[in-house]
Motif scaffolding. Structure first.
Motif, mmCIF file in Angstrom:
data_model
loop_
_atom_site.group_PDB
_atom_site.id
_atom_site.type_symbol
_atom_site.label_atom_id
_atom_site.label_comp_id
_atom_site.label_asym_id
_atom_site.label_seq_id
_atom_site.Cartn_x
_atom_site.Cartn_y
_atom_site.Cartn_z
ATOM 1 N N MET A 164 0.829 -1.216 0.000
ATOM 2 C CA MET A 164 0.000 0.000 0.000
ATOM 3 C C MET A 164 0.861 1.262 0.000
ATOM 4 S SD MET A 164 -3.141 -1.216 0.291
ATOM 5 C CE MET A 164 -4.130 0.207 0.708
ATOM 6 N N ALA A 165 0.289 2.339 -0.520
ATOM 7 C CA ALA A 165 0.955 3.646 -0.428
ATOM 8 C C ALA A 165 -0.065 4.667 0.057
ATOM 9 C CB ALA A 165 1.482 4.065 -1.802
ATOM 10 N N ILE A 166 0.388 5.566 0.903
ATOM 11 C CA ILE A 166 -0.478 6.679 1.319
ATOM 12 C C ILE A 166 -0.065 7.886 0.479
ATOM 13 C CG2 ILE A 166 -1.285 8.136 3.226
ATOM 14 C CD1 ILE A 166 -1.832 5.139 3.688
ATOM 15 N N VAL A 167 -1.016 8.370 -0.310
ATOM 16 C CA VAL A 167 -0.754 9.510 -1.190
ATOM 17 C C VAL A 167 -1.429 10.741 -0.601
ATOM 18 C CG1 VAL A 167 -1.232 10.486 -3.481
ATOM 19 C CG2 VAL A 167 -0.562 8.091 -3.258
ATOM 20 N N SER A 168 -0.658 11.816 -0.484
ATOM 21 C CA SER A 168 -1.219 13.068 0.017
ATOM 22 C C SER A 168 -1.358 14.046 -1.146
ATOM 23 C CB SER A 168 -0.287 13.662 1.082
ATOM 24 O OG SER A 168 -0.763 14.928 1.466
ATOM 25 N N ALA A 169 -2.527 14.679 -1.257
ATOM 26 C CA ALA A 169 -2.730 15.661 -2.337
ATOM 27 C C ALA A 169 -3.268 16.952 -1.742
ATOM 28 C CB ALA A 169 -3.710 15.109 -3.375
ATOM 29 N N GLY A 170 -2.716 18.071 -2.197
ATOM 30 C CA GLY A 170 -3.178 19.384 -1.751
ATOM 31 C C GLY A 170 -4.606 19.624 -2.203
ATOM 32 N N ALA A 171 -5.346 20.407 -1.403
ATOM 33 C CA ALA A 171 -6.770 20.639 -1.691
ATOM 34 C C ALA A 171 -6.988 21.307 -3.044
ATOM 35 C CB ALA A 171 -7.380 21.487 -0.586
ATOM 36 N N GLY A 172 -5.947 21.961 -3.587
ATOM 37 C CA GLY A 172 -6.121 22.666 -4.864
ATOM 38 C C GLY A 172 -5.761 21.843 -6.088
ATOM 39 N N VAL A 173 -5.356 20.595 -5.875
ATOM 40 C CA VAL A 173 -5.026 19.728 -7.019
ATOM 41 C C VAL A 173 -6.315 19.363 -7.761
ATOM 42 C CG1 VAL A 173 -4.174 17.404 -7.619
ATOM 43 C CG2 VAL A 173 -2.973 18.782 -5.884
ATOM 44 N N VAL A 174 -6.270 19.388 -9.076
ATOM 45 C CA VAL A 174 -7.437 18.983 -9.873
ATOM 46 C C VAL A 174 -7.644 17.472 -9.659
ATOM 47 C CG1 VAL A 174 -8.272 18.687 -12.254
ATOM 48 C CG2 VAL A 174 -7.122 20.815 -11.574
ATOM 49 N N TRP A 175 -8.857 17.098 -9.286
ATOM 50 C CA TRP A 175 -9.104 15.694 -8.925
ATOM 51 C C TRP A 175 -8.648 14.728 -10.033
ATOM 52 C CZ3 TRP A 175 -9.847 12.582 -4.987
ATOM 53 C CH2 TRP A 175 -10.193 11.257 -5.283
ATOM 54 N N HIS A 176 -9.027 15.025 -11.262
ATOM 55 C CA HIS A 176 -8.691 14.088 -12.346
ATOM 56 C C HIS A 176 -7.165 14.005 -12.557
ATOM 57 C CE1 HIS A 176 -9.286 11.594 -15.843
ATOM 58 N NE2 HIS A 176 -8.578 12.433 -16.582
ATOM 59 N N ASP A 177 -6.445 15.092 -12.293
ATOM 60 C CA ASP A 177 -4.967 15.041 -12.392
ATOM 61 C C ASP A 177 -4.414 14.066 -11.352
ATOM 62 O OD1 ASP A 177 -5.204 16.940 -14.328
ATOM 63 O OD2 ASP A 177 -4.346 18.590 -13.166
ATOM 64 N N LEU A 178 -5.040 14.066 -10.165
ATOM 65 C CA LEU A 178 -4.607 13.116 -9.126
ATOM 66 C C LEU A 178 -4.851 11.677 -9.603
ATOM 67 C CD1 LEU A 178 -3.648 12.355 -6.249
ATOM 68 C CD2 LEU A 178 -6.025 12.662 -5.483
ATOM 69 N N VAL A 179 -6.024 11.450 -10.198
ATOM 70 C CA VAL A 179 -6.342 10.094 -10.696
ATOM 71 C C VAL A 179 -5.282 9.673 -11.725
ATOM 72 C CG1 VAL A 179 -8.041 8.666 -11.922
ATOM 73 C CG2 VAL A 179 -8.830 10.402 -10.291
ATOM 74 N N MET A 180 -4.967 10.572 -12.653
ATOM 75 C CA MET A 180 -3.984 10.252 -13.710
ATOM 76 C C MET A 180 -2.585 10.034 -13.113
ATOM 77 S SD MET A 180 -5.458 9.973 -16.627
ATOM 78 C CE MET A 180 -6.821 9.175 -15.837
ATOM 79 N N TRP A 181 -2.227 10.811 -12.097
ATOM 80 C CA TRP A 181 -0.930 10.659 -11.422
ATOM 81 C C TRP A 181 -0.867 9.268 -10.768
ATOM 82 C CZ3 TRP A 181 1.090 9.678 -6.596
ATOM 83 C CH2 TRP A 181 2.409 10.052 -6.362
ATOM 84 N N CYS A 182 -1.944 8.860 -10.143
ATOM 85 C CA CYS A 182 -1.965 7.554 -9.473
ATOM 86 C C CYS A 182 -1.825 6.432 -10.511
ATOM 87 C CB CYS A 182 -3.253 7.383 -8.653
ATOM 88 S SG CYS A 182 -3.271 8.478 -7.233
ATOM 89 N N ILE A 183 -2.513 6.583 -11.627
ATOM 90 C CA ILE A 183 -2.424 5.537 -12.654
ATOM 91 C C ILE A 183 -1.002 5.492 -13.222
ATOM 92 C CG2 ILE A 183 -3.221 4.939 -15.002
ATOM 93 C CD1 ILE A 183 -6.054 5.810 -13.836
#
Ligand code: FAD
Ligand code: EPU
Length: 338
Positions: free
Chosen positions: A81-100
């Motif tokens: 497992m990994a715990i990923v932290s994202a700032g509140a201003g990150v675009v949600w879909h960019d986070l999804v793409m980063w994770c993929i």
């Protein structure tokens, strides 16, 4: 940080409504947010992310703080497992793409949901059989009155269907500055049984899907039926799908045997609001410059008005129509700002 005296919010809401605010500030760090919250002028500010789940019914008399806190990183990991932290201003879909891109699994079904990370816990975003609460680790929040930082566990957030403590007891009490997710590094648990995800993967010629394939399938389905806010103003589903007692759905099924319904537990069923709205005659029907979308009746669409009032007036008409035909009260999912 940008600061203006009077700002039109037209660009800051996906309905494209031309409301204004007397004071607007954008913050790019928790520290800057804490400083702003200390100022009297910002005490009752509206906290804004991407503006994809708000309807400005009229001009605002209160200020707006737009959250633009950046950053995505892994803060802890084990073999699985990994715990990923994202700032509140990150675009949600960019986070999804980063994770993929980093082969981290768990939020691929939540691809293409508009908006920013900080708003994701507010209504516990969900799509295609996955909700934020399934992968939520915790959230870093700032108390608006004291400026103190507090970590919220999933239990503290009291997540429900399109619901959390931030919409109820803790409404306007905290600002989310970061969200941390627990994601899989291997043996990803794919969820492809919801709706036509599996069918779309087959059409794509994918036999053994990975998380990237699931994301692509979800993007395809969403692009087919949901209007792109850049072309047609909207905020996704305008209403929640009503949850009714089984006795009530049994009563409706006698009259409407084809009514779709999903069992929640032994006592309650969920009925798709899109079906109720379509049956009440509102699907694809335009009234002036507003209407319910022709491919998804649950989506209230702005066909060219600048007025939040006329969008809300149409939503109320739809609510009345559904109430009259089915005796069911629809509840807005979108946050009404008035
Ligand atoms: P905003 O609209 O800016 O804010 C929403 C609410 O959260 C407001 O009350 C605001 O005050 C509060 N808020 C925002 N940021 C913070 C913060 N950092 N701290 C505290 N409070 C905050 N939603 C789903 O769940 N599933 C879907 O499938 C889905 N599909 C959509 C499709 C379309 C085309 C559109 C336009 C919307 C869709 N939505 C969906 C709704 C929307 O994308 C989500 O609710 C999203 O999380 C909103 O993010 P935002 O940053 O735009 O929030
Ligand atoms: N339906 C109709 N007519 C319509 C639309 C829907 O009859 O015009 C019926 C059909 O029976 C269909 C069913 O409703 O099978 C469900 O429709 P759909 O799969 O499009 O999903 P939904 O229940 O309308 C919910 C979420 C969406 C999310 C999708 C996929 C809510 C309020 N909405 O929509 O979230 O993307 O499921 O999981 O729960 C949002 O929150 O903004 C949003 C778009």
């Amino acid at each position: 940080m940008k600061k203006n005296d009077k700002v039109s919010l037209e660009e800051f809401n996906t309905f494209g409504v031309a409301a204004s605010t007397p004071l607007f500030v954008e913050v790019t760090s928790s520290l800057a947010l804490q400083e702003k919250l200390k100022e009297d002028a910002f005490k009752d500010a509206l906290i804004l992310g991407g503006g994809s789940n708000v309807l400005f019914v009229e001009n605002l008399s209160r200020p707006v703080i737009k959250i633009s806190i950046p950053g995505i990183r892994i803060i802890n990991e084990s073999e699985h497992m990994a715990i990923v932290s994202a700032g509140a201003g990150v675009v949600w879909h960019d986070l999804v793409m980063w994770c993929i891109a980093n082969d981290l699994g768990g939020i691929e079904n939540l691809s293409l949901i508009p908006g920013l990370v900080g708003a994701a816990p507010i209504q516990n975003i969900g799509a295609y059989g996955v909700e934020l609460s399934d992968v939520f680790y915790d959230a870093v929040c700032i108390n608006r009155k004291t400026g103190e930082s507090r970590i919220f566990s999933a239990k503290d957030c009291a997540f429900g269907y399109r619901d959390s403590a931030f919409k109820n007891d803790l409404k306007d009490a905290y600002v989310v500055t970061a969200v941390r997710l627990a994601l899989t590094k291997k043996n990803h648990r794919l969820k492809i049984d919801y709706g036509n995800v599996k069918e779309t993967l087959t059409q794509m010629g994918v036999k053994k899907p990975n998380i990237g394939d699931v994301a692509k399938a979800v993007v395809q389905i969403r692009t087919r039926k949901l209007p792109d806010p850049k072309k047609l103003g909207n905020a996704g589903s305008f209403f929640k799908n009503p949850i009714v007692a089984q006795g009530e759905s049994a009563r409706l099924l006698q009259k409407y045997p084809n009514m779709p319904h999903y069992k929640i537990d032994g006592a309650f069923d969920k009925i798709p609001a899109g079906w109720l709205i379509e049956q009440a005659g509102f699907k694809g029907l335009k009234k002036g410059k507003v209407g319910m979308h022709d491919k998804q009746a649950l989506v209230l669409v702005n066909y060219g008005t600048s007025s939040g009032k006329s969008l809300w007036a149409h939503a109320k008409l739809v609510m009345e129509g559904v109430e009259k035909k089915f005796g069911i009260s629809l509840e807005p999912e979108v946050n009404l700002i008035q």
